[in-house]
Design a protein around this motif. Structure first.
Motif, PDB file in Angstrom:
ATOM      1  N   TYR A 141       0.853  -1.179   0.000  1.00 49.90           N
ATOM      2  CA  TYR A 141       0.000   0.000   0.000  1.00 49.90           C
ATOM      3  C   TYR A 141       0.898   1.242   0.000  1.00 49.90           C
ATOM      4  CZ  TYR A 141      -2.955  -3.676   2.002  1.00 49.90           C
ATOM      5  OH  TYR A 141      -3.601  -4.872   2.237  1.00 49.90           O
ATOM      6  N   PRO A 142       0.510   2.303  -0.701  1.00 48.29           N
ATOM      7  CA  PRO A 142       1.317   3.528  -0.696  1.00 48.29           C
ATOM      8  C   PRO A 142       1.549   4.056   0.716  1.00 48.29           C
ATOM      9  CG  PRO A 142      -0.351   3.631  -2.419  1.00 48.29           C
ATOM     10  CD  PRO A 142      -0.666   2.418  -1.599  1.00 48.29           C
ATOM     11  N   ASN A 143       2.707   4.626   0.949  1.00 49.87           N
ATOM     12  CA  ASN A 143       3.145   5.205   2.231  1.00 49.87           C
ATOM     13  C   ASN A 143       3.653   4.180   3.231  1.00 49.87           C
ATOM     14  OD1 ASN A 143       2.809   8.014   1.813  1.00 49.87           O
ATOM     15  ND2 ASN A 143       0.602   7.815   2.114  1.00 49.87           N
ATOM     16  N   PHE A 144       3.657   2.919   2.876  1.00 46.85           N
ATOM     17  CA  PHE A 144       4.135   1.887   3.801  1.00 46.85           C
ATOM     18  C   PHE A 144       5.346   1.139   3.247  1.00 46.85           C
ATOM     19  CE2 PHE A 144      -0.251   2.438   5.266  1.00 46.85           C
ATOM     20  CZ  PHE A 144      -0.085   2.447   6.647  1.00 46.85           C
ATOM     21  N   SER A 145       6.099   1.756   2.344  1.00 49.34           N
ATOM     22  CA  SER A 145       7.177   1.037   1.662  1.00 49.34           C
ATOM     23  C   SER A 145       8.191   0.427   2.620  1.00 49.34           C
ATOM     24  CB  SER A 145       7.885   1.969   0.679  1.00 49.34           C
ATOM     25  OG  SER A 145       8.364   3.133   1.342  1.00 49.34           O
ATOM     26  N   TYR A 146       8.597   1.174   3.635  1.00 46.13           N
ATOM     27  CA  TYR A 146       9.633   0.664   4.538  1.00 46.13           C
ATOM     28  C   TYR A 146       9.075  -0.377   5.500  1.00 46.13           C
ATOM     29  CZ  TYR A 146      12.244   4.412   2.446  1.00 46.13           C
ATOM     30  OH  TYR A 146      12.853   5.214   1.519  1.00 46.13           O
ATOM     31  N   TYR A 147       7.836  -0.214   5.881  1.00 47.97           N
ATOM     32  CA  TYR A 147       7.159  -1.238   6.676  1.00 47.97           C
ATOM     33  C   TYR A 147       7.062  -2.529   5.859  1.00 47.97           C
ATOM     34  CZ  TYR A 147       3.595  -3.219   9.810  1.00 47.97           C
ATOM     35  OH  TYR A 147       2.886  -4.014  10.690  1.00 47.97           O
ATOM     36  N   HIS A 148       6.670  -2.391   4.584  1.00 45.27           N
ATOM     37  CA  HIS A 148       6.617  -3.564   3.710  1.00 45.27           C
ATOM     38  C   HIS A 148       7.995  -4.209   3.548  1.00 45.27           C
ATOM     39  CE1 HIS A 148       2.489  -2.979   2.717  1.00 45.27           C
ATOM     40  NE2 HIS A 148       2.675  -1.865   2.016  1.00 45.27           N
ATOM     41  N   ALA A 149       9.013  -3.392   3.401  1.00 46.37           N
ATOM     42  CA  ALA A 149      10.362  -3.944   3.243  1.00 46.37           C
ATOM     43  C   ALA A 149      10.713  -4.851   4.415  1.00 46.37           C
ATOM     44  CB  ALA A 149      11.385  -2.815   3.130  1.00 46.37           C
ATOM     45  N   SER A 150      10.362  -4.415   5.625  1.00 47.35           N
ATOM     46  CA  SER A 150      10.677  -5.222   6.813  1.00 47.35           C
ATOM     47  C   SER A 150       9.804  -6.466   6.889  1.00 47.35           C
ATOM     48  CB  SER A 150      10.507  -4.370   8.073  1.00 47.35           C
ATOM     49  OG  SER A 150       9.152  -3.994   8.283  1.00 47.35           O
ATOM     50  N   LYS A 151       8.537  -6.348   6.511  1.00 48.75           N
ATOM     51  CA  LYS A 151       7.622  -7.484   6.629  1.00 48.75           C
ATOM     52  C   LYS A 151       7.818  -8.512   5.517  1.00 48.75           C
ATOM     53  CE  LYS A 151       5.504  -6.318  10.416  1.00 48.75           C
ATOM     54  NZ  LYS A 151       5.664  -7.117  11.656  1.00 48.75           N
ATOM     55  N   TRP A 152       8.063  -8.049   4.285  1.00 45.08           N
ATOM     56  CA  TRP A 152       8.396  -9.010   3.231  1.00 45.08           C
ATOM     57  C   TRP A 152       9.697  -9.727   3.583  1.00 45.08           C
ATOM     58  CZ3 TRP A 152       6.557  -9.463  -2.197  1.00 45.08           C
ATOM     59  CH2 TRP A 152       5.302  -8.874  -2.390  1.00 45.08           C
ATOM     60  N   GLY A 153      10.622  -8.996   4.177  1.00 45.64           N
ATOM     61  CA  GLY A 153      11.884  -9.614   4.576  1.00 45.64           C
ATOM     62  C   GLY A 153      11.696 -10.657   5.656  1.00 45.64           C
ATOM     63  N   ILE A 154      10.909 -10.353   6.670  1.00 45.14           N
ATOM     64  CA  ILE A 154      10.761 -11.305   7.775  1.00 45.14           C
ATOM     65  C   ILE A 154       9.957 -12.526   7.333  1.00 45.14           C
ATOM     66  CG2 ILE A 154       8.638 -10.426   8.885  1.00 45.14           C
ATOM     67  CD1 ILE A 154      11.919 -11.677  10.557  1.00 45.14           C
ATOM     68  N   GLU A 155       9.078 -12.354   6.342  1.00 45.87           N
ATOM     69  CA  GLU A 155       8.353 -13.530   5.848  1.00 45.87           C
ATOM     70  C   GLU A 155       9.291 -14.474   5.105  1.00 45.87           C
ATOM     71  OE1 GLU A 155       4.519 -13.593   4.329  1.00 45.87           O
ATOM     72  OE2 GLU A 155       3.719 -12.055   5.690  1.00 45.87           O
ATOM     73  N   GLY A 156      10.217 -13.920   4.336  1.00 47.43           N
ATOM     74  CA  GLY A 156      11.196 -14.772   3.672  1.00 47.43           C
ATOM     75  C   GLY A 156      12.077 -15.499   4.674  1.00 47.43           C
ATOM     76  N   PHE A 157      12.475 -14.774   5.716  1.00 46.21           N
ATOM     77  CA  PHE A 157      13.277 -15.381   6.782  1.00 46.21           C
ATOM     78  C   PHE A 157      12.503 -16.502   7.460  1.00 46.21           C
ATOM     79  CE2 PHE A 157      14.066 -15.525  11.370  1.00 46.21           C
ATOM     80  CZ  PHE A 157      15.413 -15.835  11.406  1.00 46.21           C
ATOM     81  N   ALA A 158      11.244 -16.231   7.837  1.00 40.20           N
ATOM     82  CA  ALA A 158      10.457 -17.210   8.582  1.00 40.20           C
ATOM     83  C   ALA A 158      10.154 -18.447   7.754  1.00 40.20           C
ATOM     84  CB  ALA A 158       9.162 -16.564   9.069  1.00 40.20           C
ATOM     85  N   GLN A 159       9.928 -18.264   6.456  1.00 36.10           N
ATOM     86  CA  GLN A 159       9.653 -19.420   5.606  1.00 36.10           C
ATOM     87  C   GLN A 159      10.890 -20.309   5.488  1.00 36.10           C
ATOM     88  OE1 GLN A 159       7.287 -18.645   2.161  1.00 36.10           O
ATOM     89  NE2 GLN A 159       8.055 -20.393   1.028  1.00 36.10           N
ATOM     90  N   THR A 160      12.052 -19.698   5.387  1.00 35.81           N
ATOM     91  CA  THR A 160      13.292 -20.483   5.367  1.00 35.81           C
ATOM     92  C   THR A 160      13.514 -21.169   6.713  1.00 35.81           C
ATOM     93  OG1 THR A 160      14.220 -18.836   3.868  1.00 35.81           O
ATOM     94  CG2 THR A 160      15.758 -20.366   4.889  1.00 35.81           C
TER      95      THR A 160
END
Length: 275
Positions: A141-160
């Motif tokens: 969603y617009p205005n949440f780019s850095y929040y998304h960066a952290s959450k997309w990152g942690i999902e990749g970490f958690a799936q691994t």
């Protein structure tokens, strides 16, 4: 009776989860930056509530507190990574400090907690990790780019992580709440607004949030109970989408990504090495 270790328990999902677990007789190791915020619960529940000050952006402190929790409580059945920080700003508006803090809290902080807990979970023969993410861990969603960066990152970490620790009897679930009235929106950090973005999607979302038009369709109590029920059921599902907006937004995002991916099949295969 089970024992839960939860970060970010001063408010929101962390506080509600702590309250619900204590009310049913479980033990909770609650961590937060201001321990006095849980004084009322300590008075009610005594030694079933273990409280410690913790800033998850401090790796040494994370190791110390996690080690102490396992030493004091013996067994911890569920580790919940819930502490979070949100920045509401366009890519260009956010400060360096805000960018670094959101990554340090939501991504690196969660990683520090998991790394500190894993030796203990392996030693006790298993356990569960609940990683609180968001619908914004799969869509944007617009205005949440850095929040998304952290959450997309942690999902990749958690799936691994889930694949790596399954042989030790440790299960991982990524919890994806949608927009919920927990005060998260009011607590978002913001940046000075650039007028250049006023008539863009970023400006539209900013106005929707300001005038209350941004929907908050989920019940926080039901959401927390769904997390508890998921653990009680023994489900090993990797992801737990919670909220009608999460389900619909993530489904639409996944379908769009799949369509875009399939449209590139020819060019993907065109670069294959020829024998």
């Amino acid at each position: 009776m089970s024992t839960w270790f939860i970060t970010g328990t001063s408010s929101g999902f962390g506080r509600l989860l702590t309250e619900r677990l204590l009310a049913r007789g479980d033990r909770v190791a609650a961590t937060l930056r201001t321990p006095a915020a849980l004084d009322d619960l300590r008075e009610q529940h005594g030694d079933r509530l273990w409280v410690e000050r913790l800033d998850v952006t401090d790796p040494a402190a994370v190791r110390t507190v996690v080690d102490r929790a396992f030493a004091d409580l013996g067994t911890v059945d569920v580790v919940v990574n819930n502490a979070g920080y949100g920045v509401f700003a366009s890519v260009e508006e956010a400060s360096d400090e805000q960018v670094e803090r959101v990554v340090a809290t939501n991504l690196l902080g969660s990683i520090h907690v998991v790394r500190a807990a894993l030796p203990h979970l392996r030693a006790q023969g298993g356990g569960r990790v609940l990683q609180v993410s968001t619908a914004g861990g799969q869509t944007t969603y617009p205005n949440f780019s850095y929040y998304h960066a952290s959450k997309w990152g942690i999902e990749g970490f958690a799936q691994t992580l889930a694949a790596e620790v399954a042989p030790f009897g440790i299960t991982v679930t990524i919890v994806e709440p949608g927009a919920t009235p927990t005060g998260f929106g009011a607590g978002l950090d913001r940046a000075p607004v650039m007028p250049e973005y006023d008539r863009t999607p970023a400006g539209d979302v900013r106005r929707a949030l300001a005038d209350g038009a941004f929907p908050l369709p989920s019940d926080p109590g039901k959401l927390v109970q769904a997390m508890i029920d998921h653990v009680d059921s023994g489900s090993t599902a990797l992801r737990l989408p919670l909220g009608p907006d999460t389900y619909e937004d993530v489904r639409a995002a996944l379908l769009a990504r799949l369509a875009e991916h399939e449209a590139q099949r020819e060019v993907a295969y065109s670069v294959a090495a020829t024998s």
